[in-house]
Design a protein around this motif. Structure first.
Motif, short mmCIF file in Angstrom:
data_model
loop_
_atom_site.label_atom_id
_atom_site.label_comp_id
_atom_site.label_asym_id
_atom_site.label_seq_id
_atom_site.Cartn_x
_atom_site.Cartn_y
_atom_site.Cartn_z
N ASN A 28 0.84 -1.19 0.00
CA ASN A 28 0.00 0.00 0.00
C ASN A 28 0.88 1.25 0.00
O ASN A 28 2.07 1.17 0.31
CB ASN A 28 -0.92 -0.01 1.23
CG ASN A 28 -0.16 0.23 2.51
OD1 ASN A 28 0.07 1.36 2.92
ND2 ASN A 28 0.29 -0.85 3.15
N ALA B 196 0.75 3.83 2.01
CA ALA B 196 0.80 4.56 3.27
C ALA B 196 1.94 4.14 4.18
O ALA B 196 2.57 4.98 4.82
CB ALA B 196 -0.53 4.39 4.02
N THR B 197 2.21 2.85 4.27
CA THR B 197 3.20 2.37 5.23
C THR B 197 4.58 2.18 4.62
O THR B 197 5.54 1.89 5.35
CB THR B 197 2.76 1.04 5.87
OG1 THR B 197 2.57 0.07 4.85
CG2 THR B 197 1.46 1.23 6.65
N VAL C 175 -2.13 -0.75 7.62
CA VAL C 175 -2.38 0.61 8.12
C VAL C 175 -3.31 0.62 9.33
O VAL C 175 -3.13 1.42 10.25
CB VAL C 175 -2.93 1.53 7.00
CG1 VAL C 175 -1.91 1.72 5.91
CG2 VAL C 175 -4.23 1.00 6.43
N GLY D 71 -4.15 3.76 11.43
CA GLY D 71 -4.18 4.64 10.27
C GLY D 71 -5.40 4.39 9.42
O GLY D 71 -6.28 3.60 9.76
N SER E 26 -5.26 4.71 2.12
CA SER E 26 -4.96 5.87 1.27
C SER E 26 -6.14 6.20 0.38
O SER E 26 -6.94 5.33 0.02
CB SER E 26 -3.74 5.56 0.39
OG SER E 26 -2.61 5.27 1.18
N THR F 58 -3.93 9.34 -4.06
CA THR F 58 -2.62 8.91 -3.57
C THR F 58 -2.24 7.57 -4.18
O THR F 58 -1.09 7.36 -4.58
CB THR F 58 -2.63 8.81 -2.04
OG1 THR F 58 -2.92 10.11 -1.50
CG2 THR F 58 -1.30 8.32 -1.50
#
Length: 345
Positions: free
Chosen positions: A65, A67-68, A100, A105, A108, A112
């Motif tokens: 992903n 985000a991480t 996430v 979290g 996304s 993004t």
């Protein structure tokens, strides 16, 4: 049709490497893993060991992903493995779930995700890209090749997949739902001038092979794979929250989560977990591939007729080796294009 296995990187890592080696020996083309760094061991370290221990299989996350993981680091990981082992990686990517959410979290957004796909693809294909107001490139990467496969469920995510994905990953094996989603991806690809037939389609779902005739054995298969309906339910819950229950999304995908009360990511992807009792037997049967080799072949043929180009079997159950063996001996050969040594003129 190509075939893959989906593994968890539970310790010891040598066990994951051994399962990957077995998969290749049984005729599988791809070895995928989960990518949640809190729940399991770091997959990219293990990919290097898998690639060193095998000859042909392609490896990658199902799914990573934006985000991480830093996008440029991700691209560098793929390009480095490709340089070391000869373009045997693939990037499966989505908005983010367990990786996430275990960090409190959020997945996304699609903008993004779209940008991350572009950055990862360009860099990992040895090209330059605009990122953070700079033009960047790996000066050491010359011939790296990487496809980016997008996991999606909701209408806007399916639209994005058709616009930018090299392939679509659908994490369930229900032919009716697959038909609706594959059409959505193809329509999106065509709308932006892409060849819809050039987009690959990977169906990923638990596969459990046995006799399938005894009611007790069938019930055991379902219990071993019921976790999958809970995992899919996480994504469906997000879709329902956004679009409601009266959208064009198939009712079979949205109705079953009505009694969903929550989800414990400490048991994510684990057979026998305690929070998936809301998943009915019908959904387990529809979303997964259970039963005899013949039943698997029949369902795979139906998916292939819809445009499925790969089936990736989740092996999070108590029958990993036997399922791989029967796929190698009975199921993969049955789906192979027949080739004869000689033929009359």
């Amino acid at each position: 049709m190509e075939f893959g296995v989906v593994l968890q990187t539970n310790p010891p890592a040598s066990r994951t490497v051994d399962l990957a080696r077995q998969a290749e020996n049984h005729g599988f083309d791809y070895v995928w893993t989960f990518d949640s760094h809190l729940l399991w061991q770091e997959p990219f370290v293990i990919y290097s060991a898998i690639l060193a221990a095998t000859r042909k299989v392609v490896v990658g996350p199902m799914v990573t992903n934006p985000a991480t993981r830093d996008w440029t680091v991700l691209a560098s990981l793929f390009a480095t493995l490709n340089e070391m082992y000869g373009n045997r990686t693939v990037c499966g990517i989505g908005r983010g779930d367990s990786a996430v959410r275990t960090l409190n979290g959020r997945p996304s957004n699609l903008a993004t995700l779209r940008e991350s796909i572009h950055v990862i693809r360009e860099l990992a294909n040895s090209r330059s890209v605009e990122h953070n107001e700079r033009t960047v490139r790996f000066p050491w990467s010359r011939r790296s090749e990487l496809e980016v496969w997008v996991a999606a469920y909701g209408p806007l995510a399916l639209k994005l997949t058709g616009e930018v994905g090299d392939a679509f990953i659908l994490q369930l094996a229900d032919p009716d739902i697959a038909a609706w989603m594959i059409k959505a991806v193809r329509d999106s690809a065509e709308a932006v001038g892409r060849d819809p037939d050039a987009v690959k389609f990977c169906v990923a779902a638990p596969a459990y092979v046995g006799d399938g005739q005894s009611p007790a054995e069938r019930a055991h298969m379902r219990e071993q794979c019921r976790w999958f309906g809970g995992m899919v339910g996480n994504h469906v819950a997000d879709i329902v929250a956004r679009y409601g229950t009266d959208s064009a999304i198939p009712k079979a995908l949205t109705d079953y989560i009505r009694d969903r009360e929550g989800y414990d990511y400490n048991e994510h992807g684990r057979a026998g977990n305690s929070h998936t009792t809301f998943v009915p037997d019908e959904i387990v049967e529809r979303f997964c591939l259970l039963g005899s080799p013949h039943e698997h072949v029949e369902k795979l043929r139906a998916l292939e007729a819809l445009g499925c180009t790969q089936f990736a079997a989740y092996l999070q159950h108590d029958n990993k080796e036997e399922t791989m063996r029967l796929y190698g001996e009975r199921i993969i050969p049955a789906l192979a294009e027949p080739v004869v040594a000689t033929a009359s003129a």
